[in-house]
Motif scaffolding. Sequence first.
Motif, PDB file in Angstrom:
ATOM      1  N   LYS A 191       0.822  -1.044  -0.047  1.00 22.09           N
ATOM      2  CA  LYS A 191      -0.049   0.032  -0.071  1.00 22.09           C
ATOM      3  C   LYS A 191       0.801   1.441  -0.040  1.00 22.09           C
ATOM      4  CE  LYS A 191      -4.725   1.092   1.723  1.00 22.09           C
ATOM      5  NZ  LYS A 191      -5.572   0.741   2.737  1.00 22.09           N
ATOM      6  N   GLN A 192       1.850   1.112   0.770  1.00 22.26           N
ATOM      7  CA  GLN A 192       2.909   2.469   0.673  1.00 22.26           C
ATOM      8  C   GLN A 192       3.442   2.537  -0.573  1.00 22.26           C
ATOM      9  OE1 GLN A 192       3.316   4.223   3.430  1.00 22.26           O
ATOM     10  NE2 GLN A 192       4.259   5.481   1.978  1.00 22.26           N
ATOM     11  N   ASP A 193       3.903   1.435  -1.304  1.00 24.73           N
ATOM     12  CA  ASP A 193       4.437   1.587  -2.729  1.00 24.73           C
ATOM     13  C   ASP A 193       3.494   2.423  -3.476  1.00 24.73           C
ATOM     14  OD1 ASP A 193       6.553   0.171  -2.043  1.00 24.73           O
ATOM     15  OD2 ASP A 193       5.532  -1.605  -3.030  1.00 24.73           O
TER      16      ASP A 193
ATOM     17  N   LEU B 231      -0.217   2.701 -13.161  1.00 21.41           N
ATOM     18  CA  LEU B 231      -1.197   2.524 -12.128  1.00 21.41           C
ATOM     19  C   LEU B 231      -2.234   1.308 -11.845  1.00 21.41           C
ATOM     20  CD1 LEU B 231      -2.726   6.169 -12.619  1.00 21.41           C
ATOM     21  CD2 LEU B 231      -1.785   5.273 -10.681  1.00 21.41           C
ATOM     22  N   TYR B 232      -2.380   0.643 -12.865  1.00 19.66           N
ATOM     23  CA  TYR B 232      -3.015  -0.706 -12.897  1.00 19.66           C
ATOM     24  C   TYR B 232      -2.151  -1.643 -11.987  1.00 19.66           C
ATOM     25  CZ  TYR B 232      -4.870  -5.057 -14.167  1.00 19.66           C
ATOM     26  OH  TYR B 232      -5.306  -6.506 -14.106  1.00 19.66           O
ATOM     27  N   GLU B 233      -0.950  -1.726 -12.188  1.00 20.82           N
ATOM     28  CA  GLU B 233      -0.022  -2.767 -11.430  1.00 20.82           C
ATOM     29  C   GLU B 233      -0.010  -2.323 -10.325  1.00 20.82           C
ATOM     30  OE1 GLU B 233       1.225  -5.567 -12.380  1.00 20.82           O
ATOM     31  OE2 GLU B 233       0.366  -5.235 -14.401  1.00 20.82           O
ATOM     32  N   ALA B 234       0.020  -1.029  -9.678  1.00 25.29           N
ATOM     33  CA  ALA B 234      -0.082  -0.548  -8.342  1.00 25.29           C
ATOM     34  C   ALA B 234      -1.184  -0.827  -7.501  1.00 25.29           C
ATOM     35  CB  ALA B 234       0.469   0.947  -7.987  1.00 25.29           C
ATOM     36  N   ILE B 235      -2.280  -0.708  -8.172  1.00 22.66           N
ATOM     37  CA  ILE B 235      -3.579  -0.871  -7.538  1.00 22.66           C
ATOM     38  C   ILE B 235      -3.827  -2.473  -7.525  1.00 22.66           C
ATOM     39  CG2 ILE B 235      -5.107  -0.370  -9.462  1.00 22.66           C
ATOM     40  CD1 ILE B 235      -5.696   0.890  -6.030  1.00 22.66           C
ATOM     41  N   LEU B 236      -3.568  -2.854  -8.423  1.00 17.25           N
ATOM     42  CA  LEU B 236      -3.632  -4.361  -8.631  1.00 17.25           C
ATOM     43  C   LEU B 236      -2.957  -5.138  -7.322  1.00 17.25           C
ATOM     44  CD1 LEU B 236      -4.835  -7.051  -9.720  1.00 17.25           C
ATOM     45  CD2 LEU B 236      -2.814  -7.197 -11.196  1.00 17.25           C
ATOM     46  N   GLU B 237      -1.567  -4.637  -7.215  1.00 14.84           N
ATOM     47  CA  GLU B 237      -0.965  -5.160  -6.042  1.00 14.84           C
ATOM     48  C   GLU B 237      -1.557  -5.016  -4.949  1.00 14.84           C
ATOM     49  OE1 GLU B 237       3.780  -5.274  -4.376  1.00 14.84           O
ATOM     50  OE2 GLU B 237       3.206  -3.877  -6.320  1.00 14.84           O
ATOM     51  N   VAL B 238      -1.892  -3.719  -4.617  1.00 17.86           N
ATOM     52  CA  VAL B 238      -2.510  -3.464  -3.336  1.00 17.86           C
ATOM     53  C   VAL B 238      -3.812  -4.126  -3.187  1.00 17.86           C
ATOM     54  CG1 VAL B 238      -3.859  -1.789  -1.944  1.00 17.86           C
ATOM     55  CG2 VAL B 238      -1.734  -1.110  -3.225  1.00 17.86           C
ATOM     56  N   THR B 239      -4.618  -4.334  -4.096  1.00 15.20           N
ATOM     57  CA  THR B 239      -5.993  -4.860  -4.008  1.00 15.20           C
ATOM     58  C   THR B 239      -5.502  -6.612  -3.797  1.00 15.20           C
ATOM     59  OG1 THR B 239      -7.007  -3.407  -5.431  1.00 15.20           O
ATOM     60  CG2 THR B 239      -8.138  -5.576  -5.049  1.00 15.20           C
ATOM     61  N   LEU B 240      -4.611  -7.169  -4.443  1.00 17.35           N
ATOM     62  CA  LEU B 240      -4.435  -8.568  -4.272  1.00 17.35           C
ATOM     63  C   LEU B 240      -3.859  -8.868  -2.918  1.00 17.35           C
ATOM     64  CD1 LEU B 240      -3.025  -9.519  -7.620  1.00 17.35           C
ATOM     65  CD2 LEU B 240      -5.298 -10.366  -6.730  1.00 17.35           C
ATOM     66  N   LYS B 241      -3.181  -7.902  -2.195  1.00 19.69           N
ATOM     67  CA  LYS B 241      -2.757  -8.177  -0.965  1.00 19.69           C
ATOM     68  C   LYS B 241      -3.803  -8.000   0.100  1.00 19.69           C
ATOM     69  CE  LYS B 241       1.592  -9.245  -1.881  1.00 19.69           C
ATOM     70  NZ  LYS B 241       1.850 -10.705  -1.679  1.00 19.69           N
ATOM     71  N   LYS B 242      -4.850  -7.099  -0.210  1.00 17.37           N
ATOM     72  CA  LYS B 242      -5.876  -6.874   0.741  1.00 17.37           C
ATOM     73  C   LYS B 242      -6.701  -8.107   0.816  1.00 17.37           C
ATOM     74  CE  LYS B 242      -9.622  -3.785   2.154  1.00 17.37           C
ATOM     75  NZ  LYS B 242     -10.139  -4.808   2.824  1.00 17.37           N
ATOM     76  N   VAL B 243      -7.068  -8.456  -0.206  1.00 18.76           N
ATOM     77  CA  VAL B 243      -7.914  -9.752  -0.486  1.00 18.76           C
ATOM     78  C   VAL B 243      -7.353 -10.903   0.122  1.00 18.76           C
ATOM     79  CG1 VAL B 243      -9.013 -11.256  -2.168  1.00 18.76           C
ATOM     80  CG2 VAL B 243      -9.047  -8.705  -2.674  1.00 18.76           C
TER      81      VAL B 243
ATOM     82  N   SER C 247      -3.729  13.500   1.365  1.00 13.74           N
ATOM     83  CA  SER C 247      -2.750  12.970   2.579  1.00 13.74           C
ATOM     84  C   SER C 247      -3.010  11.647   2.849  1.00 13.74           C
ATOM     85  CB  SER C 247      -3.046  13.964   3.577  1.00 13.74           C
ATOM     86  OG  SER C 247      -2.235  13.748   4.767  1.00 13.74           O
ATOM     87  N   ASN C 248      -4.245  11.284   2.981  1.00 17.75           N
ATOM     88  CA  ASN C 248      -4.373   9.875   3.487  1.00 17.75           C
ATOM     89  C   ASN C 248      -3.933   8.872   2.195  1.00 17.75           C
ATOM     90  OD1 ASN C 248      -5.442  10.685   5.933  1.00 17.75           O
ATOM     91  ND2 ASN C 248      -7.776  10.072   5.190  1.00 17.75           N
ATOM     92  N   TRP C 249      -4.134   9.138   1.078  1.00 19.18           N
ATOM     93  CA  TRP C 249      -3.755   8.499  -0.163  1.00 19.18           C
ATOM     94  C   TRP C 249      -2.242   8.280  -0.066  1.00 19.18           C
ATOM     95  CZ3 TRP C 249      -6.998  11.510  -3.951  1.00 19.18           C
ATOM     96  CH2 TRP C 249      -8.434  11.047  -3.847  1.00 19.18           C
ATOM     97  N   GLU C 250      -1.738   9.348   0.218  1.00 18.33           N
ATOM     98  CA  GLU C 250      -0.189   9.465   0.203  1.00 18.33           C
ATOM     99  C   GLU C 250       0.675   9.027   1.295  1.00 18.33           C
ATOM    100  OE1 GLU C 250       1.148  13.407  -0.842  1.00 18.33           O
ATOM    101  OE2 GLU C 250       0.243  13.317  -2.883  1.00 18.33           O
ATOM    102  N   ARG C 251      -0.102   8.767   2.289  1.00 17.88           N
ATOM    103  CA  ARG C 251       0.621   8.144   3.436  1.00 17.88           C
ATOM    104  C   ARG C 251      -0.123   6.421   3.654  1.00 17.88           C
ATOM    105  NH1 ARG C 251      -1.531  10.504   8.490  1.00 17.88           N
ATOM    106  NH2 ARG C 251      -3.291  11.316   7.194  1.00 17.88           N
TER     107      ARG C 251
END
Length: 105
Positions: A9-11, A71-83, A43-47
Amino acid sequence: MKTLKKKNKQDLATLLKTARIRSGYSQKEISIILGYKTPQFISNWERGLSTPPGKILYKLGEMYKISPEKLYEAILEVTLKKVEADLKKDFLASSSRSNLKKTSF
């Protein structure tokens, strides 16, 4: 697992912050352009505390000149880790309840 989730998420957060600064925008300017009353969302998005909605993420990509693929790769990575984290938590909780029931008898 929580460390990986936070790191990924930080990435995305780092990508957004770096791109905003590189583009010469302040958080306040971005919030006004996107129609938010306060820069707290940015600010919340950037933190890494939250993730922008898809439509907003797409607009940010255009404003910051980030390719849709990046952007797709970044959001996909965050989403997959959350799931993955949510499934693991739910599965382990279900497994623990199941084991408790077995030992109760």
